[in-house]
Design a protein around this motif. Structure first.
Motif, mmCIF file in Angstrom:
data_model
loop_
_atom_site.group_PDB
_atom_site.id
_atom_site.type_symbol
_atom_site.label_atom_id
_atom_site.label_comp_id
_atom_site.label_asym_id
_atom_site.label_seq_id
_atom_site.Cartn_x
_atom_site.Cartn_y
_atom_site.Cartn_z
ATOM 1 N N LYS A 1 0.829 -1.186 0.000
ATOM 2 C CA LYS A 1 0.000 0.000 0.000
ATOM 3 C C LYS A 1 0.877 1.254 0.000
ATOM 4 O O LYS A 1 0.662 2.160 -0.778
ATOM 5 N N GLY A 2 1.858 1.322 0.878
ATOM 6 C CA GLY A 2 2.743 2.474 0.948
ATOM 7 C C GLY A 2 3.571 2.648 -0.315
ATOM 8 O O GLY A 2 3.802 3.763 -0.763
ATOM 9 N N SER A 3 4.042 1.560 -0.887
ATOM 10 C CA SER A 3 4.856 1.668 -2.093
ATOM 11 C C SER A 3 4.029 2.144 -3.284
ATOM 12 O O SER A 3 4.536 2.846 -4.149
ATOM 13 N N TRP A 4 2.747 1.795 -3.325
ATOM 14 C CA TRP A 4 1.871 2.273 -4.386
ATOM 15 C C TRP A 4 1.716 3.789 -4.288
ATOM 16 O O TRP A 4 1.775 4.494 -5.290
ATOM 17 N N TRP B 1 3.796 5.960 -2.857
ATOM 18 C CA TRP B 1 5.074 6.590 -3.209
ATOM 19 C C TRP B 1 5.281 6.564 -4.719
ATOM 20 O O TRP B 1 5.725 7.554 -5.306
ATOM 21 N N ALA B 2 4.950 5.469 -5.371
ATOM 22 C CA ALA B 2 5.090 5.359 -6.826
ATOM 23 C C ALA B 2 4.173 6.362 -7.530
ATOM 24 O O ALA B 2 4.565 6.981 -8.526
ATOM 25 N N ALA B 3 2.968 6.558 -7.004
ATOM 26 C CA ALA B 3 2.041 7.510 -7.609
ATOM 27 C C ALA B 3 2.575 8.931 -7.491
ATOM 28 O O ALA B 3 2.507 9.713 -8.440
ATOM 29 N N PHE B 4 3.140 9.274 -6.334
ATOM 30 C CA PHE B 4 3.705 10.607 -6.158
ATOM 31 C C PHE B 4 4.920 10.828 -7.045
ATOM 32 O O PHE B 4 5.105 11.907 -7.601
ATOM 33 N N SER C 1 1.923 15.915 -6.545
ATOM 34 C CA SER C 1 2.486 15.808 -5.197
ATOM 35 C C SER C 1 3.012 17.159 -4.721
ATOM 36 O O SER C 1 2.923 17.490 -3.535
ATOM 37 N N ASN C 2 3.534 17.961 -5.632
ATOM 38 C CA ASN C 2 4.017 19.294 -5.280
ATOM 39 C C ASN C 2 2.860 20.186 -4.827
ATOM 40 O O ASN C 2 2.947 20.860 -3.790
ATOM 41 N N VAL C 3 1.777 20.189 -5.570
ATOM 42 C CA VAL C 3 0.617 21.013 -5.223
ATOM 43 C C VAL C 3 0.030 20.560 -3.885
ATOM 44 O O VAL C 3 -0.257 21.383 -3.011
ATOM 45 N N LEU C 4 -0.133 19.273 -3.706
ATOM 46 C CA LEU C 4 -0.661 18.768 -2.431
ATOM 47 C C LEU C 4 0.285 19.080 -1.278
ATOM 48 O O LEU C 4 -0.157 19.466 -0.190
ATOM 49 N N GLY C 5 1.581 18.932 -1.534
ATOM 50 C CA GLY C 5 2.569 19.199 -0.490
ATOM 51 C C GLY C 5 2.573 20.653 -0.052
ATOM 52 O O GLY C 5 2.553 20.953 1.149
#
Length: 107
Positions: free
Chosen positions: A1-4, A6-9, A16-20
């Motif tokens: 689940k976590g690796s999915w 991270w791969a999506a980001f 990921s930049n906008v969300l971050g």
């Protein structure tokens, strides 16, 4: 689940930049408010909106352009990136933060 996740980001750095940036702006505002006074959720929403609408987009494109202009990780190159960033981007982003938040208060 976590690796999915991270791969999506990694596959979608813009998202990921906008969300971050939005999360960091809202979190920083909440922390600052909790230290100084009560929580004003409208203010946090304004700060998050400025982070989402301007800062995330500007920084994503600015840092990519800066890396193209000054590629590398050497001390001289990184120093040049910092100087250019502070001379050009810092005044723009600081101004945009204060102007953007103020405009949202008056509308």
């Amino acid at each position: 689940k976590g690796s999915w996740t991270w791969a999506a980001f990694k596959a979608h750095p813009y998202i990921s930049n906008v969300l971050g940036y939005t999360t960091l702006f809202a979190s920083a505002d909440l922390i600052q408010q909790s230290v100084l006074a009560g929580i004003d959720w409208c203010q946090t929403a304004r700060v998050a909106a400025v982070g989402f609408c301007f800062h995330a987009n500007f920084n994503y494109h600015w840092l990519r352009g800066l890396e193209r202009m000054l590629p590398g990780t050497g001390v001289k190159t990184v120093t040049g990136k910092v100087v250019v960033d502070q001379l050009i981007a810092a005044p723009l982003t600081i101004s945009a933060f204060y102007i953007g938040e103020r405009l949202m208060v008056t509308t």
